[in-house]
Every structure is written in C-alpha cells, then in structure tokens.
Design a protein around this motif. Sequence first.
Motif, PDB file in Angstrom:
ATOM      1  N   SER A   1     -24.808  34.394   9.669  1.00  0.00           N
ATOM      2  CA  SER A   1     -25.531  34.645  10.869  1.00  0.00           C
ATOM      3  C   SER A   1     -25.703  33.527  11.794  1.00  0.00           C
ATOM      4  CB  SER A   1     -26.715  35.726  10.867  1.00  0.00           C
ATOM      5  OG  SER A   1     -26.172  36.929  10.248  1.00  0.00           O
ATOM      6  N   GLU A   2     -26.486  32.502  11.018  1.00  0.00           N
ATOM      7  CA  GLU A   2     -26.837  31.218  11.500  1.00  0.00           C
ATOM      8  C   GLU A   2     -25.893  30.356  12.102  1.00  0.00           C
ATOM      9  OE1 GLU A   2     -29.274  28.332  13.380  1.00  0.00           O
ATOM     10  OE2 GLU A   2     -30.009  30.406  12.303  1.00  0.00           O
ATOM     11  N   THR A   3     -24.544  30.211  11.450  1.00  0.00           N
ATOM     12  CA  THR A   3     -23.614  29.649  11.722  1.00  0.00           C
ATOM     13  C   THR A   3     -22.744  30.171  12.703  1.00  0.00           C
ATOM     14  OG1 THR A   3     -23.235  28.870   9.470  1.00  0.00           O
ATOM     15  CG2 THR A   3     -21.167  28.589  10.955  1.00  0.00           C
ATOM     16  N   ALA A   4     -22.819  31.458  13.117  1.00  0.00           N
ATOM     17  CA  ALA A   4     -22.231  32.159  14.246  1.00  0.00           C
ATOM     18  C   ALA A   4     -23.141  31.994  15.277  1.00  0.00           C
ATOM     19  CB  ALA A   4     -22.092  33.862  13.964  1.00  0.00           C
ATOM     20  N   VAL A   5     -24.148  31.839  15.274  1.00  0.00           N
ATOM     21  CA  VAL A   5     -25.322  31.714  16.307  1.00  0.00           C
ATOM     22  C   VAL A   5     -24.924  30.203  16.963  1.00  0.00           C
ATOM     23  CG1 VAL A   5     -27.600  31.279  17.131  1.00  0.00           C
ATOM     24  CG2 VAL A   5     -27.193  33.281  15.865  1.00  0.00           C
ATOM     25  N   ARG A   6     -24.865  29.281  15.947  1.00  0.00           N
ATOM     26  CA  ARG A   6     -24.607  27.795  16.402  1.00  0.00           C
ATOM     27  C   ARG A   6     -23.221  27.808  17.172  1.00  0.00           C
ATOM     28  NH1 ARG A   6     -26.470  24.349  11.308  1.00  0.00           N
ATOM     29  NH2 ARG A   6     -28.733  24.464  11.277  1.00  0.00           N
ATOM     30  N   MET A   7     -22.241  28.550  16.619  1.00  0.00           N
ATOM     31  CA  MET A   7     -20.831  28.603  17.212  1.00  0.00           C
ATOM     32  C   MET A   7     -20.906  29.053  18.501  1.00  0.00           C
ATOM     33  SD  MET A   7     -18.492  29.632  13.810  1.00  0.00           S
ATOM     34  CE  MET A   7     -17.189  29.645  14.710  1.00  0.00           C
ATOM     35  N   HIS A   8     -21.922  30.234  18.785  1.00  0.00           N
ATOM     36  CA  HIS A   8     -21.831  30.818  20.149  1.00  0.00           C
ATOM     37  C   HIS A   8     -22.379  29.797  21.141  1.00  0.00           C
ATOM     38  CE1 HIS A   8     -22.197  33.740  23.086  1.00  0.00           C
ATOM     39  NE2 HIS A   8     -22.992  34.321  22.788  1.00  0.00           N
ATOM     40  N   SER A   9     -23.332  29.106  20.428  1.00  0.00           N
ATOM     41  CA  SER A   9     -24.239  28.551  21.276  1.00  0.00           C
ATOM     42  C   SER A   9     -23.408  27.105  21.937  1.00  0.00           C
ATOM     43  CB  SER A   9     -25.501  27.754  20.732  1.00  0.00           C
ATOM     44  OG  SER A   9     -26.167  26.655  21.345  1.00  0.00           O
ATOM     45  N   LEU A  51     -20.200  27.456  22.110  1.00  0.00           N
ATOM     46  CA  LEU A  51     -19.258  28.045  23.158  1.00  0.00           C
ATOM     47  C   LEU A  51     -19.756  28.201  24.710  1.00  0.00           C
ATOM     48  CD1 LEU A  51     -16.138  28.942  23.468  1.00  0.00           C
ATOM     49  CD2 LEU A  51     -17.312  31.235  22.579  1.00  0.00           C
ATOM     50  N   GLU A  52     -21.173  28.527  24.497  1.00  0.00           N
ATOM     51  CA  GLU A  52     -21.753  28.626  25.803  1.00  0.00           C
ATOM     52  C   GLU A  52     -22.176  27.426  26.602  1.00  0.00           C
ATOM     53  OE1 GLU A  52     -22.864  31.309  27.360  1.00  0.00           O
ATOM     54  OE2 GLU A  52     -21.843  32.494  25.801  1.00  0.00           O
ATOM     55  N   ARG A  53     -21.965  26.170  25.855  1.00  0.00           N
ATOM     56  CA  ARG A  53     -22.250  25.051  26.591  1.00  0.00           C
ATOM     57  C   ARG A  53     -21.016  24.295  27.441  1.00  0.00           C
ATOM     58  NH1 ARG A  53     -25.049  21.638  22.227  1.00  0.00           N
ATOM     59  NH2 ARG A  53     -25.824  23.329  21.033  1.00  0.00           N
ATOM     60  N   GLY A  54     -19.670  24.888  26.848  1.00  0.00           N
ATOM     61  CA  GLY A  54     -18.610  24.310  27.357  1.00  0.00           C
ATOM     62  C   GLY A  54     -18.171  24.860  28.692  1.00  0.00           C
ATOM     63  N   SER A  55     -17.524  24.121  29.681  1.00  0.00           N
ATOM     64  CA  SER A  55     -17.393  24.672  30.900  1.00  0.00           C
ATOM     65  C   SER A  55     -16.186  25.525  31.028  1.00  0.00           C
ATOM     66  CB  SER A  55     -17.236  23.376  31.973  1.00  0.00           C
ATOM     67  OG  SER A  55     -16.111  22.438  31.526  1.00  0.00           O
ATOM     68  N   ASP A  56     -15.022  25.294  30.000  1.00  0.00           N
ATOM     69  CA  ASP A  56     -13.969  26.216  30.007  1.00  0.00           C
ATOM     70  C   ASP A  56     -13.772  26.930  28.690  1.00  0.00           C
ATOM     71  OD1 ASP A  56     -11.493  27.119  30.142  1.00  0.00           O
ATOM     72  OD2 ASP A  56     -10.389  25.410  30.516  1.00  0.00           O
ATOM     73  N   ARG A  57     -14.182  28.123  28.442  1.00  0.00           N
ATOM     74  CA  ARG A  57     -14.169  28.910  27.401  1.00  0.00           C
ATOM     75  C   ARG A  57     -12.925  28.992  26.759  1.00  0.00           C
ATOM     76  NH1 ARG A  57     -19.197  31.851  26.667  1.00  0.00           N
ATOM     77  NH2 ARG A  57     -17.816  33.418  25.281  1.00  0.00           N
ATOM     78  N   GLU A  58     -11.835  29.454  27.597  1.00  0.00           N
ATOM     79  CA  GLU A  58     -10.559  29.536  27.074  1.00  0.00           C
ATOM     80  C   GLU A  58     -10.242  28.435  26.495  1.00  0.00           C
ATOM     81  OE1 GLU A  58      -6.023  30.792  28.857  1.00  0.00           O
ATOM     82  OE2 GLU A  58      -7.937  31.210  30.301  1.00  0.00           O
ATOM     83  N   ALA A  59     -10.238  27.254  26.994  1.00  0.00           N
ATOM     84  CA  ALA A  59      -9.538  26.046  26.425  1.00  0.00           C
ATOM     85  C   ALA A  59     -10.609  25.675  25.210  1.00  0.00           C
ATOM     86  CB  ALA A  59      -9.987  24.720  27.255  1.00  0.00           C
ATOM     87  N   VAL A  60     -11.766  25.922  25.095  1.00  0.00           N
ATOM     88  CA  VAL A  60     -12.464  25.790  23.795  1.00  0.00           C
ATOM     89  C   VAL A  60     -11.996  26.856  23.018  1.00  0.00           C
ATOM     90  CG1 VAL A  60     -14.672  25.839  22.628  1.00  0.00           C
ATOM     91  CG2 VAL A  60     -14.436  24.858  24.766  1.00  0.00           C
ATOM     92  N   LEU A  61     -11.945  27.902  23.366  1.00  0.00           N
ATOM     93  CA  LEU A  61     -11.511  28.900  22.157  1.00  0.00           C
ATOM     94  C   LEU A  61      -9.803  28.748  21.864  1.00  0.00           C
ATOM     95  CD1 LEU A  61     -13.081  32.526  23.542  1.00  0.00           C
ATOM     96  CD2 LEU A  61     -13.450  31.175  21.231  1.00  0.00           C
ATOM     97  N   ALA A  62      -9.086  28.329  22.545  1.00  0.00           N
ATOM     98  CA  ALA A  62      -7.447  27.891  22.302  1.00  0.00           C
ATOM     99  C   ALA A  62      -7.723  26.949  21.183  1.00  0.00           C
ATOM    100  CB  ALA A  62      -6.881  27.515  23.852  1.00  0.00           C
ATOM    101  N   ARG A  63      -8.604  25.721  21.725  1.00  0.00           N
ATOM    102  CA  ARG A  63      -8.263  24.486  20.890  1.00  0.00           C
ATOM    103  C   ARG A  63      -8.873  24.948  19.471  1.00  0.00           C
ATOM    104  NH1 ARG A  63      -8.310  18.889  21.503  1.00  0.00           N
ATOM    105  NH2 ARG A  63      -6.843  19.682  23.298  1.00  0.00           N
ATOM    106  N   PHE A  64     -10.015  25.738  19.296  1.00  0.00           N
ATOM    107  CA  PHE A  64     -10.521  26.106  18.034  1.00  0.00           C
ATOM    108  C   PHE A  64      -9.599  26.917  17.221  1.00  0.00           C
ATOM    109  CE2 PHE A  64     -12.735  29.640  15.503  1.00  0.00           C
ATOM    110  CZ  PHE A  64     -13.581  28.837  14.744  1.00  0.00           C
ATOM    111  N   VAL A  65      -8.796  27.799  17.694  1.00  0.00           N
ATOM    112  CA  VAL A  65      -7.756  28.851  17.183  1.00  0.00           C
ATOM    113  C   VAL A  65      -6.897  27.942  16.685  1.00  0.00           C
ATOM    114  CG1 VAL A  65      -6.090  30.881  17.260  1.00  0.00           C
ATOM    115  CG2 VAL A  65      -8.549  31.083  18.251  1.00  0.00           C
ATOM    116  N   SER A  66      -5.871  26.925  17.678  1.00  0.00           N
ATOM    117  CA  SER A  66      -4.958  25.929  17.406  1.00  0.00           C
ATOM    118  C   SER A  66      -5.474  25.192  16.130  1.00  0.00           C
ATOM    119  CB  SER A  66      -4.771  25.337  18.337  1.00  0.00           C
ATOM    120  OG  SER A  66      -5.526  24.078  18.933  1.00  0.00           O
ATOM    121  N   GLU A  67      -6.604  24.828  15.608  1.00  0.00           N
ATOM    122  CA  GLU A  67      -6.977  24.211  14.590  1.00  0.00           C
ATOM    123  C   GLU A  67      -7.458  24.768  13.397  1.00  0.00           C
ATOM    124  OE1 GLU A  67      -9.611  21.127  16.042  1.00  0.00           O
ATOM    125  OE2 GLU A  67      -8.266  20.351  17.581  1.00  0.00           O
ATOM    126  N   LEU A  68      -7.221  26.189  13.439  1.00  0.00           N
ATOM    127  CA  LEU A  68      -7.532  26.830  12.014  1.00  0.00           C
ATOM    128  C   LEU A  68      -6.578  26.731  11.120  1.00  0.00           C
ATOM    129  CD1 LEU A  68      -8.682  30.431  13.696  1.00  0.00           C
ATOM    130  CD2 LEU A  68     -10.153  28.495  12.617  1.00  0.00           C
TER     131      LEU A  68
END
Length: 137
Positions: free
Chosen positions: A86-94, A96-113
């Motif tokens: 839960s703590e890790t999920a809260v940090r990840m969400h935080s 993500l909220e700071r980024g200006s382009d959520r789609e780009a952040v999520l796309a980069r995250f998924v591409s590096e899994l």
Amino acid sequence: MRDRKSDESGETTGRRARGELESGVLGALWAADQPLTARQVQERLSGDLAYTTVLTILSRLHDKGMLVRHPAGRGYVFAPVRDEASETAVRMHSLLERGSDREAVLARFVSELSQEDEQLLQRLLGGQDAGSGDDGQ
C-alpha cells in the motif's frame, strides 16, 4: 546499511543515501508481526545505529503519518499505518500526480516492465474490468 558515497575527490563519505534510514526502519516494522519498540527496531537494523538515531527516525515517520505509536511501559511501540504494498502504491500514485503528461509517464512505465510484470499488470487490469460492471455503472 551504510551506503558509502563518493565525493568529488573520489573518497567515500560514509553518509547514507537520502531516505535510507527511514526505508530501513519501515522495512523492519513491515517484517515484524507486531508493533516494535525503538530498541527492537534498532536490533533488527544492520550497522551501528545509535538508539537515539532510531528514536529520531521513528518520530519523524510518526510525524509524517506513516507510523502509529501506542504507549508501552515507559516508551512506545510503533507500527506502520499501511503495509508495504500500500505504501509503495501511494508513492507511485504521488509521483504520477506530479508529472505533467500522465499518458507519457504511464506509457514509459509500462514499456519498461519485464514481460512477467506486464503479464501480471494485464491480468490485474482484466480482473478489475470484469468487476467494475457489478455496481451497475
């Protein structure tokens, strides 16, 4: 636990990385099956941390709302507010909220899994989609 960083001259400074002590203390508390005293946390940490240092870190984590404490004898026992996942999920969400382009952040995250993590994420999202229609919306 000590992370010997190099300064500009190439010499090691003996300083820990930022947040390393807090992470170690949280790790000790997450691994425990019950709340711990400062002394018990100190015993579970590697290195030669002073008791007062452990108390300071516990107090800071409590002040940040990451720990609860309950009176026990002449001191306190401490427990994490959230489990590690839960703590890790809260940090990840935080983050993500700071980024200006959520789609780009999520796309980069998924591409590096890794392939295994990508399959796990797809399975989790598939399960979430299946359950989202149960409330009639």
